[in-house]
Design a protein around this motif. Sequence first.
Motif, PDB file in Angstrom:
ATOM      1  N   GLU A   1      51.334  29.854  44.015  1.00 21.81           N
ATOM      2  CA  GLU A   1      50.305  29.214  43.414  1.00 21.81           C
ATOM      3  C   GLU A   1      49.117  29.418  44.408  1.00 21.81           C
ATOM      4  O   GLU A   1      48.131  29.673  43.895  1.00 21.81           O
ATOM      5  CB  GLU A   1      50.554  27.679  43.672  1.00 21.81           C
ATOM      6  CG  GLU A   1      49.243  26.702  43.177  1.00 21.81           C
ATOM      7  CD  GLU A   1      49.917  25.238  43.243  1.00 21.81           C
ATOM      8  OE1 GLU A   1      48.740  24.481  43.423  1.00 21.81           O
ATOM      9  OE2 GLU A   1      50.818  24.875  43.193  1.00 21.81           O
ATOM     10  N   LEU A   2      49.402  29.635  45.666  1.00 24.34           N
ATOM     11  CA  LEU A   2      48.020  29.714  46.783  1.00 24.34           C
ATOM     12  C   LEU A   2      47.719  31.267  46.368  1.00 24.34           C
ATOM     13  O   LEU A   2      46.443  31.654  46.160  1.00 24.34           O
ATOM     14  CB  LEU A   2      48.593  29.552  48.061  1.00 24.34           C
ATOM     15  CG  LEU A   2      48.456  28.359  48.641  1.00 24.34           C
ATOM     16  CD1 LEU A   2      49.206  28.167  49.844  1.00 24.34           C
ATOM     17  CD2 LEU A   2      47.137  27.592  48.563  1.00 24.34           C
ATOM     18  N   GLU A   3      48.511  32.239  46.038  1.00 20.81           N
ATOM     19  CA  GLU A   3      48.151  33.616  45.604  1.00 20.81           C
ATOM     20  C   GLU A   3      47.290  33.737  44.322  1.00 20.81           C
ATOM     21  O   GLU A   3      46.548  34.231  44.465  1.00 20.81           O
ATOM     22  CB  GLU A   3      49.361  34.618  45.674  1.00 20.81           C
ATOM     23  CG  GLU A   3      49.008  35.963  45.245  1.00 20.81           C
ATOM     24  CD  GLU A   3      50.489  36.910  45.207  1.00 20.81           C
ATOM     25  OE1 GLU A   3      50.298  38.126  45.503  1.00 20.81           O
ATOM     26  OE2 GLU A   3      51.536  36.202  44.778  1.00 20.81           O
ATOM     27  N   ARG A   4      48.023  32.782  43.485  1.00 22.26           N
ATOM     28  CA  ARG A   4      47.355  32.884  41.957  1.00 22.26           C
ATOM     29  C   ARG A   4      45.886  32.356  42.120  1.00 22.26           C
ATOM     30  O   ARG A   4      44.883  32.617  41.485  1.00 22.26           O
ATOM     31  CB  ARG A   4      47.888  31.959  41.073  1.00 22.26           C
ATOM     32  CG  ARG A   4      49.199  32.667  40.387  1.00 22.26           C
ATOM     33  CD  ARG A   4      49.728  31.937  39.351  1.00 22.26           C
ATOM     34  NE  ARG A   4      50.180  30.716  39.571  1.00 22.26           N
ATOM     35  CZ  ARG A   4      51.596  30.286  40.102  1.00 22.26           C
ATOM     36  NH1 ARG A   4      52.440  31.088  40.232  1.00 22.26           N
ATOM     37  NH2 ARG A   4      51.863  28.968  40.360  1.00 22.26           N
ATOM     38  N   GLU A   5      45.627  31.528  43.218  1.00 25.83           N
ATOM     39  CA  GLU A   5      44.510  30.671  43.571  1.00 25.83           C
ATOM     40  C   GLU A   5      43.357  31.645  44.311  1.00 25.83           C
ATOM     41  O   GLU A   5      42.271  31.262  44.413  1.00 25.83           O
ATOM     42  CB  GLU A   5      44.563  29.430  43.912  1.00 25.83           C
ATOM     43  CG  GLU A   5      45.162  28.371  43.197  1.00 25.83           C
ATOM     44  CD  GLU A   5      45.427  26.969  43.975  1.00 25.83           C
ATOM     45  OE1 GLU A   5      45.331  27.164  45.250  1.00 25.83           O
ATOM     46  OE2 GLU A   5      45.968  26.021  43.215  1.00 25.83           O
ATOM     47  N   GLY A   6      43.867  32.805  44.512  1.00 22.04           N
ATOM     48  CA  GLY A   6      42.820  33.548  45.244  1.00 22.04           C
ATOM     49  C   GLY A   6      43.170  33.736  46.750  1.00 22.04           C
ATOM     50  O   GLY A   6      42.526  34.599  47.354  1.00 22.04           O
ATOM     51  N   SER A   7      44.378  33.153  47.257  1.00 24.30           N
ATOM     52  CA  SER A   7      44.358  33.339  48.690  1.00 24.30           C
ATOM     53  C   SER A   7      44.900  34.873  49.070  1.00 24.30           C
ATOM     54  O   SER A   7      45.417  35.594  48.362  1.00 24.30           O
ATOM     55  CB  SER A   7      45.589  32.435  49.235  1.00 24.30           C
ATOM     56  OG  SER A   7      45.120  31.257  49.236  1.00 24.30           O
TER      57      SER A   7
ATOM     58  N   VAL B   1      55.669  37.215  46.917  1.00 23.80           N
ATOM     59  CA  VAL B   1      54.225  37.256  46.614  1.00 23.80           C
ATOM     60  C   VAL B   1      54.008  38.586  47.151  1.00 23.80           C
ATOM     61  O   VAL B   1      54.711  39.406  47.666  1.00 23.80           O
ATOM     62  CB  VAL B   1      53.256  36.226  47.416  1.00 23.80           C
ATOM     63  CG1 VAL B   1      53.714  34.776  47.042  1.00 23.80           C
ATOM     64  CG2 VAL B   1      53.666  36.535  49.003  1.00 23.80           C
ATOM     65  N   SER B   2      52.634  38.976  46.745  1.00 25.66           N
ATOM     66  CA  SER B   2      52.162  40.669  46.959  1.00 25.66           C
ATOM     67  C   SER B   2      51.346  40.539  48.101  1.00 25.66           C
ATOM     68  O   SER B   2      50.732  41.677  48.480  1.00 25.66           O
ATOM     69  CB  SER B   2      51.431  40.897  45.679  1.00 25.66           C
ATOM     70  OG  SER B   2      50.465  40.348  45.274  1.00 25.66           O
TER      71      SER B   2
ATOM     72  N   SER C   1      38.324  31.400  56.262  1.00 26.26           N
ATOM     73  CA  SER C   1      38.752  30.086  55.950  1.00 26.26           C
ATOM     74  C   SER C   1      39.003  29.703  54.323  1.00 26.26           C
ATOM     75  O   SER C   1      39.581  29.157  54.044  1.00 26.26           O
ATOM     76  CB  SER C   1      37.889  28.965  56.632  1.00 26.26           C
ATOM     77  OG  SER C   1      36.561  29.078  56.088  1.00 26.26           O
ATOM     78  N   SER C   2      37.985  30.196  53.519  1.00 27.09           N
ATOM     79  CA  SER C   2      38.335  30.096  52.174  1.00 27.09           C
ATOM     80  C   SER C   2      39.249  31.017  51.321  1.00 27.09           C
ATOM     81  O   SER C   2      39.552  30.693  50.196  1.00 27.09           O
ATOM     82  CB  SER C   2      36.846  30.105  51.535  1.00 27.09           C
ATOM     83  OG  SER C   2      36.293  31.597  51.632  1.00 27.09           O
ATOM     84  N   GLN C   3      39.959  31.821  52.311  1.00 23.18           N
ATOM     85  CA  GLN C   3      40.795  32.890  51.644  1.00 23.18           C
ATOM     86  C   GLN C   3      42.071  32.979  52.188  1.00 23.18           C
ATOM     87  O   GLN C   3      42.916  33.518  51.472  1.00 23.18           O
ATOM     88  CB  GLN C   3      40.259  34.154  51.607  1.00 23.18           C
ATOM     89  CG  GLN C   3      38.980  34.478  50.878  1.00 23.18           C
ATOM     90  CD  GLN C   3      39.059  34.193  49.357  1.00 23.18           C
ATOM     91  OE1 GLN C   3      39.867  34.760  48.730  1.00 23.18           O
ATOM     92  NE2 GLN C   3      38.211  33.475  48.828  1.00 23.18           N
ATOM     93  N   ALA C   4      42.497  32.071  53.044  1.00 20.46           N
ATOM     94  CA  ALA C   4      43.729  31.725  53.688  1.00 20.46           C
ATOM     95  C   ALA C   4      44.605  30.558  53.156  1.00 20.46           C
ATOM     96  O   ALA C   4      44.071  29.660  53.048  1.00 20.46           O
ATOM     97  CB  ALA C   4      43.783  31.841  55.178  1.00 20.46           C
ATOM     98  N   GLY C   5      45.807  30.857  52.675  1.00 23.73           N
ATOM     99  CA  GLY C   5      46.622  29.679  52.270  1.00 23.73           C
ATOM    100  C   GLY C   5      47.588  29.141  53.397  1.00 23.73           C
ATOM    101  O   GLY C   5      48.212  30.087  53.945  1.00 23.73           O
ATOM    102  N   PHE C   6      47.389  28.142  53.838  1.00 25.11           N
ATOM    103  CA  PHE C   6      48.353  27.506  54.790  1.00 25.11           C
ATOM    104  C   PHE C   6      49.457  26.764  54.415  1.00 25.11           C
ATOM    105  O   PHE C   6      49.345  25.893  53.661  1.00 25.11           O
ATOM    106  CB  PHE C   6      47.461  26.938  55.858  1.00 25.11           C
ATOM    107  CG  PHE C   6      46.729  27.739  56.762  1.00 25.11           C
ATOM    108  CD1 PHE C   6      46.991  28.201  57.942  1.00 25.11           C
ATOM    109  CD2 PHE C   6      45.214  27.866  56.237  1.00 25.11           C
ATOM    110  CE1 PHE C   6      46.056  28.911  58.611  1.00 25.11           C
ATOM    111  CE2 PHE C   6      44.460  28.676  56.819  1.00 25.11           C
ATOM    112  CZ  PHE C   6      44.892  29.139  58.232  1.00 25.11           C
ATOM    113  N   LEU C   7      50.659  26.977  54.825  1.00 19.01           N
ATOM    114  CA  LEU C   7      51.809  26.251  54.431  1.00 19.01           C
ATOM    115  C   LEU C   7      52.559  25.658  55.454  1.00 19.01           C
ATOM    116  O   LEU C   7      52.494  26.212  56.493  1.00 19.01           O
ATOM    117  CB  LEU C   7      52.854  27.234  53.870  1.00 19.01           C
ATOM    118  CG  LEU C   7      52.289  28.332  52.816  1.00 19.01           C
ATOM    119  CD1 LEU C   7      53.531  29.297  52.323  1.00 19.01           C
ATOM    120  CD2 LEU C   7      52.131  27.446  51.406  1.00 19.01           C
TER     121      LEU C   7
END
Length: 167
Positions: free
Chosen positions: A6-12, A32-33, A161-167
């Motif tokens: 989901e984070l990848e789809r949202e642009g992370s 993910v890619s 900060s706007s492009q990293a997805g944190f899990l």
Amino acid sequence: MELGKELEREGSKVLVISCAADPAIEKLRKAVSIPVIGAGSAAALTALSIGKPVGVMGITDNAPAVVEDLLSSLLVGYKRPDGVTNTTDLLTPQGKQSGIEAAEHLISLGAEAIVFACTGFSTIGLAAVLRESLNIPVIDAVEAEGLFASYLLKKSVPSVSSQAGFL
């Protein structure tokens, strides 16, 4: 896996696993890619770049396997601060003192750098405390993973900060 997708789809552009055990990192990398960075491997690789004997601190009975494997012969010891079984234990004066004592113990074993094998140490600011009281590098796993993420993002995006997805 679903959150990473989901984070990848949202642009992370990069995903960061904020746990020093790097849980499920290989599965996520296959799902993910985009790059996936683990806190444990980032901290251990940062320590390897120093090339000095390393002591590892965590809140479990043993260091995460990924940290042990990467540090290999540079690893001089692992220590869980006495009385600490979760990061909130470190918020007390005794917990903070136990953290300092654990680092001192690792130095007595020959450590010339300390690696955190728990991202919770970052949450409570233990690195700053140890950096003030010790004269060796203290590698915070969250700072290390942030360093790797910022490097990967410098070429591709203007705002990390706007492009990293944190899990």
